[in-house]
Design a protein around this motif. Structure first.
Motif, PDB file in Angstrom:
ATOM      1  N   ALA A   1      -0.591  -4.839  -3.750  1.00 10.32           N
ATOM      2  CA  ALA A   1      -1.206  -5.715  -3.073  1.00 10.32           C
ATOM      3  C   ALA A   1      -2.952  -6.226  -3.087  1.00 10.32           C
ATOM      4  N   PHE A   2      -3.296  -6.532  -4.219  1.00  7.28           N
ATOM      5  CA  PHE A   2      -4.785  -7.194  -3.973  1.00  7.28           C
ATOM      6  C   PHE A   2      -4.750  -7.415  -2.388  1.00  7.28           C
ATOM      7  N   ASP A   3      -6.393  -7.268  -1.673  1.00 10.09           N
ATOM      8  CA  ASP A   3      -5.684  -7.602   0.204  1.00 10.09           C
ATOM      9  C   ASP A   3      -7.008  -7.088   0.192  1.00 10.09           C
ATOM     10  N   ARG A   4      -8.251  -7.642   0.269  1.00  8.91           N
ATOM     11  CA  ARG A   4      -9.957  -7.102   0.211  1.00  8.91           C
ATOM     12  C   ARG A   4     -10.028  -7.089   1.493  1.00  8.91           C
ATOM     13  N   LYS A   5      -9.684  -6.706   3.129  1.00  7.51           N
ATOM     14  CA  LYS A   5     -10.278  -6.951   4.164  1.00  7.51           C
ATOM     15  C   LYS A   5      -8.493  -6.342   4.702  1.00  7.51           C
ATOM     16  N   GLY A   6      -7.255  -6.651   4.240  1.00  6.16           N
ATOM     17  CA  GLY A   6      -6.088  -6.011   4.985  1.00  6.16           C
ATOM     18  C   GLY A   6      -5.406  -6.997   5.371  1.00  6.16           C
ATOM     19  N   ARG A   7      -5.689  -8.303   5.239  1.00  6.32           N
ATOM     20  CA  ARG A   7      -4.495  -8.857   5.969  1.00  6.32           C
ATOM     21  C   ARG A   7      -3.371  -8.605   5.823  1.00  6.32           C
ATOM     22  N   LEU A   8      -2.832  -8.335   5.065  1.00  7.96           N
ATOM     23  CA  LEU A   8      -1.659  -8.649   4.791  1.00  7.96           C
ATOM     24  C   LEU A   8      -0.251  -8.049   6.257  1.00  7.96           C
ATOM     25  N   GLY A   9       0.497  -8.075   6.454  1.00 17.81           N
ATOM     26  CA  GLY A   9       1.568  -7.627   7.662  1.00 17.81           C
ATOM     27  C   GLY A   9       2.993  -6.813   7.038  1.00 17.81           C
ATOM     28  N   TRP A  10       2.765  -5.669   7.023  1.00 18.46           N
ATOM     29  CA  TRP A  10       3.917  -5.346   6.063  1.00 18.46           C
ATOM     30  C   TRP A  10       4.751  -4.811   7.149  1.00 18.46           C
ATOM     31  N   ALA A  11       5.767  -4.414   7.145  1.00 13.10           N
ATOM     32  CA  ALA A  11       6.819  -4.400   8.550  1.00 13.10           C
ATOM     33  C   ALA A  11       7.546  -2.489   8.151  1.00 13.10           C
ATOM     34  N   SER A  12       7.249  -2.902   6.677  1.00 16.17           N
ATOM     35  CA  SER A  12       8.376  -1.731   6.344  1.00 16.17           C
ATOM     36  C   SER A  12       7.275  -0.558   5.121  1.00 16.17           C
TER      37      SER A  12
ATOM     38  N   GLY B   1      12.695  -5.581  -4.647  1.00 21.94           N
ATOM     39  CA  GLY B   1      13.193  -5.076  -3.137  1.00 21.94           C
ATOM     40  C   GLY B   1      13.444  -3.513  -3.921  1.00 21.94           C
ATOM     41  N   GLY B   2      12.530  -2.957  -2.857  1.00 19.28           N
ATOM     42  CA  GLY B   2      12.773  -1.295  -2.984  1.00 19.28           C
ATOM     43  C   GLY B   2      11.076  -0.783  -3.827  1.00 19.28           C
ATOM     44  N   ALA B   3       9.972  -2.159  -3.531  1.00 20.69           N
ATOM     45  CA  ALA B   3       9.205  -0.803  -4.468  1.00 20.69           C
ATOM     46  C   ALA B   3       8.141  -0.757  -3.452  1.00 20.69           C
ATOM     47  N   HIS B   4       8.120   0.193  -3.459  1.00 19.45           N
ATOM     48  CA  HIS B   4       6.868   1.667  -2.866  1.00 19.45           C
ATOM     49  C   HIS B   4       5.470   0.769  -2.802  1.00 19.45           C
ATOM     50  N   ILE B   5       4.905   0.014  -1.961  1.00 24.14           N
ATOM     51  CA  ILE B   5       3.465  -0.923  -1.303  1.00 24.14           C
ATOM     52  C   ILE B   5       2.616   0.253  -1.331  1.00 24.14           C
ATOM     53  N   ILE B   6       1.531  -0.579  -2.418  1.00 25.78           N
ATOM     54  CA  ILE B   6      -0.083  -0.420  -2.855  1.00 25.78           C
ATOM     55  C   ILE B   6      -0.393  -1.211  -1.821  1.00 25.78           C
ATOM     56  N   GLU B   7      -2.136  -0.667  -1.034  1.00 23.47           N
ATOM     57  CA  GLU B   7      -2.449  -1.847  -0.776  1.00 23.47           C
ATOM     58  C   GLU B   7      -3.948  -0.969  -1.487  1.00 23.47           C
ATOM     59  N   VAL B   8      -4.757  -1.712  -2.353  1.00 21.80           N
ATOM     60  CA  VAL B   8      -6.125  -2.691  -2.872  1.00 21.80           C
ATOM     61  C   VAL B   8      -7.122  -2.587  -2.112  1.00 21.80           C
TER      62      VAL B   8
ATOM     63  N   ALA C   1     -11.740  -2.954   5.377  1.00 18.36           N
ATOM     64  CA  ALA C   1     -10.843  -3.040   6.027  1.00 18.36           C
ATOM     65  C   ALA C   1     -10.729  -2.287   7.107  1.00 18.36           C
ATOM     66  N   THR C   2      -9.971  -2.610   8.009  1.00 12.75           N
ATOM     67  CA  THR C   2     -10.422  -1.807   9.602  1.00 12.75           C
ATOM     68  C   THR C   2      -9.816  -0.834   9.987  1.00 12.75           C
ATOM     69  N   GLU C   3     -10.296   0.372  11.019  1.00 15.89           N
ATOM     70  CA  GLU C   3      -9.827   1.613  11.082  1.00 15.89           C
ATOM     71  C   GLU C   3      -8.487   1.257  11.516  1.00 15.89           C
ATOM     72  N   GLU C   4      -8.204   0.138  12.480  1.00 19.21           N
ATOM     73  CA  GLU C   4      -7.042  -0.128  12.769  1.00 19.21           C
ATOM     74  C   GLU C   4      -6.054  -0.220  11.908  1.00 19.21           C
ATOM     75  N   TYR C   5      -6.451  -1.272  10.994  1.00 19.16           N
ATOM     76  CA  TYR C   5      -4.804  -1.593  10.000  1.00 19.16           C
ATOM     77  C   TYR C   5      -4.613   0.000   8.692  1.00 19.16           C
TER      78      TYR C   5
END
Length: 288
Positions: free
Chosen positions: A93-104, A115-122, A127-131
């Motif tokens: 996932a190309f997500d510059r500021k960290g806006r995607l809400g993944w549940a798992s 289905g089942g693909a391991h998520i990698i955020e780019v 992106a905030t430290e909280e995220y």
């Protein structure tokens, strides 16, 4: 020395006029093309697919975002985090500021191509430290590729070196496709064309594109509703073999078997000696 990166195939469903998002995708005329698109995704040997933030949100997270209040004040170093280096398939996932809400940590989808693909955020350093703390908690991997804008070449180099991703299906939308094209990072196109013309509000294959030349390598009529077009970037239009598949062939070769490499499908073909020509004339002609 130039660093290695994945072979990138831009794989999209398109209208006749080259649009990739819009109401036409929900039309009856597009059903067969969409099914063919998903079939190719399931059966392709690529070990990762990638989308921009908007496409990931529309397809998977559906606008949900976690409550990050429990992570307020937690300090997290802004450096790459690897939760799983041995996944069978990855979702990038190309997500510059960290806006995607993944549940798992994995894509939740009925389609086995996703289905089942391991998520990698780019991400970028915006992106905030909280995220980041939240992603660590649920086991999502993340990579940094830039301070405020994503450096796609750096991202691809990390995907290759850290996760051994050698083939990546780039699946839109228009903005991320356009960014890859402008950076000259797309090697091949696989376009599943539906017999429809899109409306004016639909978006093109590449947003803000640049002049680029491709060579048509295959045009396959699947049905009266579906045409699959495959192109290779003109500058890459030379016959090559993936090193990983060459090593696999060397490792698995036996005295009673011959291994051929299918340049079109980019895969090994294992055949018992002396028998393949007896049951598959088309394959015999191709080998000849």
């Amino acid at each position: 020395m130039k660093k290695k990166k994945p072979y990138v195939i831009c794989h999209m469903t398109t209208s006749i006029d080259g649009k990739v998002t819009g109401s036409f995708l929900n039309s009856e005329q597009c059903i067969d093309a969409t099914n063919e698109y998903y079939r190719i995704n399931r059966e392709h040997s690529a070990n990762a697919f990638a989308c921009g933030r908007v496409t990931m949100e529309e397809s998977f997270t559906k606008g949900w975002y976690p409550d990050l209040s429990e992570f307020k004040g937690i300090q997290v170093e802004k450096e790459d985090y690897v939760a799983n280096q041995d996944a069978q398939r990855y979702a990038v996932a190309f997500d510059r500021k960290g806006r995607l809400g993944w549940a798992s940590s994995c894509i939740e989808d009925e389609d086995p191509g996703y289905g089942g693909a391991h998520i990698i955020e780019v991400l970028t350093k915006e992106a905030t430290e909280e995220y980041l703390a939240y992603l660590k908690k649920i086991g999502v991997s993340y990579l940094f590729a830039g301070d405020t804008e994503i450096d796609l070449e750096t991202a691809l180099e990390k995907l290759y070196s850290i996760f051994s991703i050698d083939t990546l299906l780039l699946e839109g939308g228009s903005i991320i496709n356009g960014a890859f094209e402008r950076a000259d990072l797309i090697d091949e196109l696989c376009l599943v064309q539906a017999p429809v013309i899109a409306d004016a509000s639909s978006k093109p294959l590449f947003d803000n594109s640049v002049l680029s030349e491709y060579v048509l390598t295959d045009a396959e009529v699947i049905s009266k509703q579906v045409l699959v077009l495959r192109y290779i970037k003109k500058s890459r239009a030379k016959r090559s073999i993936k090193l990983s598949l060459l090593m696999e062939a060397i490792d698995m070769v036996s005295d009673n078997e011959t291994i051929f490499y299918d340049l079109k499908k980019q895969e090994n073909v294992y055949l018992s000696d002396g028998t393949w020509c007896e049951f598959d004339e088309e394959l015999a002609d191709l080998i000849d």
